[in-house]
Design a protein around this motif. Sequence first.
Motif, PDB file in Angstrom:
ATOM      1  N   GLN A  50      41.382  87.121  37.797  1.00 47.09           N
ATOM      2  CA  GLN A  50      40.868  87.509  36.490  1.00 47.09           C
ATOM      3  C   GLN A  50      39.516  87.869  36.219  1.00 47.09           C
ATOM      4  O   GLN A  50      38.662  87.004  36.506  1.00 47.09           O
TER       5      GLN A  50
ATOM      6  N   THR B 255      44.513  96.633  34.874  1.00 46.40           N
ATOM      7  CA  THR B 255      45.251  95.832  35.965  1.00 46.40           C
ATOM      8  C   THR B 255      45.385  96.952  36.905  1.00 46.40           C
ATOM      9  O   THR B 255      46.105  97.817  36.879  1.00 46.40           O
TER      10      THR B 255
ATOM     11  N   VAL C  20      43.019  91.694  37.433  1.00 47.49           N
ATOM     12  CA  VAL C  20      43.313  91.749  36.015  1.00 47.49           C
ATOM     13  C   VAL C  20      41.697  91.832  35.547  1.00 47.49           C
ATOM     14  O   VAL C  20      40.955  90.931  35.606  1.00 47.49           O
TER      15      VAL C  20
ATOM     16  N   ASN D 196      39.284  91.908  32.328  1.00 48.37           N
ATOM     17  CA  ASN D 196      39.302  91.734  31.134  1.00 48.37           C
ATOM     18  C   ASN D 196      37.824  92.006  30.556  1.00 48.37           C
ATOM     19  O   ASN D 196      36.859  91.843  31.455  1.00 48.37           O
TER      20      ASN D 196
ATOM     21  N   THR E 103      42.024  92.222  26.390  1.00 51.19           N
ATOM     22  CA  THR E 103      42.665  91.643  27.815  1.00 51.19           C
ATOM     23  C   THR E 103      43.081  92.815  28.648  1.00 51.19           C
ATOM     24  O   THR E 103      43.327  93.831  28.234  1.00 51.19           O
TER      25      THR E 103
ATOM     26  N   LYS F  49      43.893  82.440  29.540  1.00 54.14           N
ATOM     27  CA  LYS F  49      44.073  82.946  30.921  1.00 54.14           C
ATOM     28  C   LYS F  49      43.103  82.939  32.008  1.00 54.14           C
ATOM     29  O   LYS F  49      43.294  83.025  33.334  1.00 54.14           O
ATOM     30  N   ASP F  50      41.769  82.865  31.771  1.00 53.33           N
ATOM     31  CA  ASP F  50      40.499  82.903  32.511  1.00 53.33           C
ATOM     32  C   ASP F  50      39.611  82.108  32.008  1.00 53.33           C
ATOM     33  O   ASP F  50      38.734  82.341  31.101  1.00 53.33           O
TER      34      ASP F  50
END
Length: 1778
Positions: free
Chosen positions: A345, A402, A423, A425, A456, A496-497
């Motif tokens: 991420q 992504t 990914v 963000n 995201t 998520k990160d």
Amino acid sequence: MRFAAVAAALLLLGASPDTSDAAKLNTPRVLLPLYSQFPNNFTLHVDDGGCYKWSTKNPTTIQLTVVEAAAGKGCSSEAVVSAVISEVGRHTAIIIAEDAASGEVLRCDVIVDSIASLSIVTTTREIFIEEAPEVFEVQAYDDLGNKFTTLEGFAFEWQVRTVSKRAKDGVIKVLRFEDSHYNTPSQSLAEIESAGLHGSKVLLYGVSTGQVEVTVALAQPQYQNVRPAPSVILAVVANLLLDPLDTLLMPYTKVRYQLELVRHGRQENLALPSEQYQLEVQDSAIASLQSDGVIVEALSVGKTRILLRDMNAVDDEEGRTTSATLRVANPTALDIQVLPHKSWQLIAGRHYELHASILDANRHVFHIGEGLHINIEANPKYFSNDRKTASVLFGRAQLIGTIPVTASLPDTQHSLLAKKHLVINEQVKVKPKVTYLPWSKTPKPYEIQLEATARTGDGSAPSFVWQSRSPRVASVSQEGVVTSSEAANVSVWLDKDPLNVAQAQVRFLPPCKLSIVGRNLQAEAGSTLHVPVQLLLCDPAGLEVKAADCRHAPLAVETSDKVRKLPKNGGPLDAAAGSCASVLLTSDAALLTSVRVTLDVQLPNGDLLTLEDTTTISFYKPLRVLHPTSALTVLAPGSSRNVIFEGGPRAMTGLAKPGRKISIANPALAQWSDVDQNSVNHVIVRVLCNKVGETELALSLSLGEGDAAVEAKGVVKVVCAMPDSLTLTPRLPTPDYDACSISAGTLVALSSQEVTVEVTAFDSHLRKFDNFSSVRSDWTLDPRDAVHALPAALGNDPVRDDAYGVFLPGSAHHTLRPLGQSNLLTVTATLTAAQVQVKAQAAILFLEEVQLSPSSLTVYNHSSKLNRMKISKGSNSFLLNIVDGKDVIDINLAKQKRAVEITPKKPGHARISVVDACLPKETRRAAVGEVTVLGIGSVVVSVASQVQEGSTVEGSLTIVGTDGQQMTPPTAALVKHKEDATKIQVDISDTSPLHFKVTGLKLGNAELRFEVDNVLSHPVNINVFPPIKIWPSDLVLVPGSVMQVLAKGGPKVPDAVLEFSSSSPERPSCLDTTVGGMMEARCTGSGRVSVKAVAPDGHIYSQDSAPVRIVALSAVEVATPTTVLEQGTRMPAYLVGKSDTGEVVSPFVVATLEAKCVWADHGGRLHVKSSDSVVHVDAVNVGMAELSATFQLGEGTVFTSTAAVEVIPAQRLTLPPNAPSAAPILIAPFSKVQLRASSGKFFLDCGGEGIMSVSEGGLVTSAGPLGRGTIVVSDHKTNQKLVVGVAVVPVAYVMAQAASPLGVFARGMQTPVHVTYHDAIGREMVVPSEERRLEWMSSRPQTLALTNDLLQLGELGRAVLDLWDGAQHAFLKLQVRPIVRPTALSQGDVVCYHVGRQGNWSTLADAALQVDATTGWAVALGPGDANLNFVSSEGVTTWAEIQVSPATSVAWLSPSPSSFSSNAPLLAKVLIKTNNKSGAKKSSLVEGKCDPPASKLPSAIECKVAWEDGSYDPTLSAEPVYDFQGAQHACQVSASSGERSKKLMLMACLRDSTVCTDRLGVTFFSPVEVAAKEVVLSEQAGQVVLSGPSQALGKVRVEPTPELEIGHAREVGPDAIAIPVRLTDAFWALPHAHRYGSVLLRINSPLTGQTFILPVLVDKNVQAPMCPNKPALFTASWDLLYSFRTEIIFAICMVIVIAAASNLYFANNSYTSRGFAPPPQQVQNNSPFLNRSGPSTSPNGSNSSYQSNLHTPGRFAYTGYVYGNQQLDNSWGSPGRH
């Protein structure tokens, strides 16, 4: 049964004592060795810290010492045990420790035995070069193998031997603890090392690589048979590392190795291969070393070591081998990692590294060797490909989304591939990022809403996690609501990160500014007004920020007392931008006022700060009609009035005014106009009636727009009508009809008073008209001539409203102005309009004002005459009153006579008033009369306070009335007097009772008092004094004589002042007399001396005169009171003068002459010490003596005279031993002497009857006859008797003697005078003090006077004192001399005053002279005079007048200093110059025989100092001091600057003066510093490094010593030099060359005033230079020569010096025609060390001391030799040799 047994066992077990917490000794057994050279102690202690009593029964074996025993108990928790036995063998002792509280006993066994073996204990066998030293310890064992508990008191010999073949000596250095940075483990070890030995523990320090063998043995001779400890092989290696240390390679890939050396915590790269270090592959089948010696290639799968070989190591030695591990394997997979966080991420905008790794089967990472490359691919649109390496792709995450990432290995043999997804963000953002809240000492929690946003990369909705980073003070909900009372940090990240995080801060800062925001701050009365407040906070940098919320701030409000503040503050207002809170206010009253919002802030540092702001707020009333108050107005057609509306929204400064709308319901009946369209907060409308009828006037006010608009309305009813009724009302109060006989309804007024008659009209509904001025009015008066004619129109007085500036309806009226006579007036008024007629009538009585005549009256209290005041005008009804003085007079109204009758009661002042009773109380005006009743207030007597006996003086009386004015009594019979008729006589004058005469009848004080009409005067004291007489009345003087005449009698002082004068008609200049009576005879002749007693007003009380004869002195005669003296006695002798005409000149006068007198005794039987004309003669030897005197006047005339005196032997009775004295008591006739005895009664024995008598108490009374008697004291109880002889003899002479305790008769001193009475042969008599009638006269009373038997010494000079008792005179001549010297000083002089006695000094004039009270040190501070006083410890006083002359200038004493440093303060001496004839003084110390004072002396100068650049420095100071060594004033300057050098300006000024020196520029240098406190020589030579200012380094001097050779200084860095030092042969000749401090190196810095004394420390490994062996044949001769080496060398040097001098004189200085030729220039010494032959000659011919040849331009010139006398600084270590 089994259960019962188990229970009993458990019960017994539970009852057993628990010993787990019992007290224990630190060891139960101690093994101590024998023969300790130093204290070998071991401390026993109990772990519970209790108090124990220690004991042993083996005191010959061990010694037990209690540590810190408790006071009074002798117990402690610790004890020290030492072995004291010295007998060989094993000895055992027992130590008992008994708990003083519980009695518990602890035991310790102590064994004392011999040491049998040793062993070395260490934690390592390998040490690194130049790293921290290692501790080695030796342990000892007995013959049974038991280890001794301690070896602290034993010295050991540690030996180190190098065993490496290629290594040199000095691989390891043995250090003492005191020579290192380690703390010495024990006191015993410190004592061993201070003795130059080693203990059981040493430090080993690696110097160079190699191997050594370490052994240790006992140093005590008792253990010489104990073998040394087994040796230990110790390796000293370098701290080397191979990089990489552990490597995994694929076959046929390569790795490069590097060698690193770790030294002092730092890594250094070493070259490979080198002469000393080379690499070697242990298994050549797995890898091979390339030809360059640093690259290794993998060949086959396996594992091997890469070895580093030290070429200096011995082949067979087990040294430390540095190696690295190399493993070879085949790859199985690829892996991709994202660094630095190993997370897929990513955050857009940040830089990352994509690392590709090759893995084996065990997931181990391969080393990417040379030539190997991995391909890494990523979409450059999302991830920029900035840079690539063999296995890394460097780039930046650019777009949100992504993307895939692949990695591949382009090796056909190993085809590997890896793929992953990234990914990307958006960075999480939070707002507000920083929330600022006000800091408070007592914080309250605030709630703050935060908001987080982010996009995201996978397109999902972001989910955030909130966390408080300060959970103790702040919390945060997952909705972002922060609750905090202190500064806190909040983190928010994507779920998520967690690495995609944003920070928010809650900061609490102290408020620094408060503002009120918002403009239209007004509300209706009774509602709530929100006042928005903005608070600015300041961070430490001074930046101002707005507070987000401040509702908890303690905001205070100052405003009108009608405004109230609600308890809580409101939150921030949306309508007011920037507000953080709102203050809630309310008021029931309508007002426009200012409001001040304040906040008291206590800052974090404790300071208090008050913030405030002020604005205007408004609470307005509902719109209402102010005038008319009833909202109804009645007007006649054609009349108008002003209507005022008030209230509604206010017009405030800076805002728009409210809108207004005015209307009338029926415009045909009335019309309106806006009087002031610009009016604020009110509206004024003028309405005018047109015709009869009723209507309404309306007003509407509005403010604002929309929902915030405010509107208010007001209505007034307007009635237009005709008058229907009328009233007349005179503006007069109602009279008192009870006191005045007039008809009811009649009003009364003064005939001088205007009267206004008001007219009031009403309509048919009895509503009062506001204005009917348009209607016609008619008036009639009866009688018409009572007042002035009236005008046709009615008067109207409109009322002005100053608040609004308009007129309101007033009253209609006419004003009546009477003509001044009494009359009854009838007034009639008629109104006519539209054929309607209205009438009204009123009656007024006019009266004139009451008057009294006379208006003031004065009467006497004793008068019986009736007094009246007449009343005129007014009515016939009056009221009387006594305003003031009711106790002074009585009054009565004579109504028929219209008068006031007055009767006096006592003296005083009174006021009466008469008013007309018919006038109303409000208008009555009183007629006031003043009455004064007089009496006698005081009697003042004026008469002289002194009257001469038999004389008459006149006096007068002053009689003051009670009004304070003088008056004459009604009759003389009232004057009476009372006095002491025995002393004074008072006669009243026949012509005036106020004058009288007083005649003195008898000496003394008399009181006189007068009485007039029972009033007494103050008593007057009158002194009747005797007539003043000059004494002596017949004076015979000689030219040159000086004496003071006295006045006897006369008035008392200080009422009168005595004035002396003299006259000499024949020769006026012959006699001079001062006002004080001091006479000086200048030539022969005659005259008179006069005296007057003068009163303060100039009146002469008494006067007298006496003749004075001035005769020439023709002869002198020696006069003695007796011609026979008993041996051992003393009598006075003096010279009596004679004139040609036969006058006798008194010895008193002769003693005042300036003359010299020499006394001599030709027979040696008399002794005279003095050279005055008045002396004391001592009878020394028996026989006839001729006492002669030679008297020489100042002009040279000499007179001689002799007198015969016989000295007879003293009759003495030889008494047995211890017998009382048999000398009789001599008393005078008619005397009383009190005798006292311890017991018994006195009685007179036979033989003394008629001569004397004695009482039983011992009072002896002599009668007139001369003779002797015997007095006996008898005690019948003890049967004891005492007998004493008493002789009654006449007094032959009186003698006076005085002595000075200071050695001289000094000014201001008091000393007792001893007066004795003697008989005809000089024996001293007993004369009681109460029978002495001593009188005295002084020739100069200001010099010599007698007070209470004490001589009072005054002005300097000679004076004669004549004391007499009846006809017996005693003369005393003294010289008053100065003892305090010097008396003339100059400003700045320092003097130590001393008079040979301890005492106290003082002065009142501190501005001119200040003196130390104890030591007498004084400083002349400024010009002026000062009285210097001294009081000795015995109470003797003297004084001197000190005159201080001013100084003219001050200058710096040459040579003035040019530099200094903080190491030693600057002392700049000052020379103070004066106008003395002697010129400039070299010293300011005038007199200095005393020790310097303990305290600092005040200074005559002031010192001023400042840096030349004007910078401020609190460390720079200058204070004046006095330098006793140089005897000068000086300025002492101290400073501590961080700069190397800096210039300052110094100036000295005279105290409190503008006289100053020139400015002196002085350079300040920072101190010179030495790099080390000792000179350490590890070889024959070394160096000393100095740092400091270059100018100071250039002047540094090194004092040579025979043991050292000093080289030339050299630069080693900025402001640093190094001085080479080398040992000489003289060093090795010292008996203890290696001892610390045996050689000292002295370095002096003259510019900074520093001297460094550095001990020279020579390493033990440095040995003396080897000398050739002496031949055996010449051993004896060599020893003989060596013993006389000093003398031989000295003789050789002398021969060389003489030869060289001769050669230089005859060869080099060859004589030429111009003189001696100059010597050739010397050859420069190129040696780095100085020439040791001695001082050289500088080019300018001056002798320099070891001048260096180093001259660096712009830096410094080093000089290496100076002499000094500084001592060794003991704080640096061991004491050195001086």
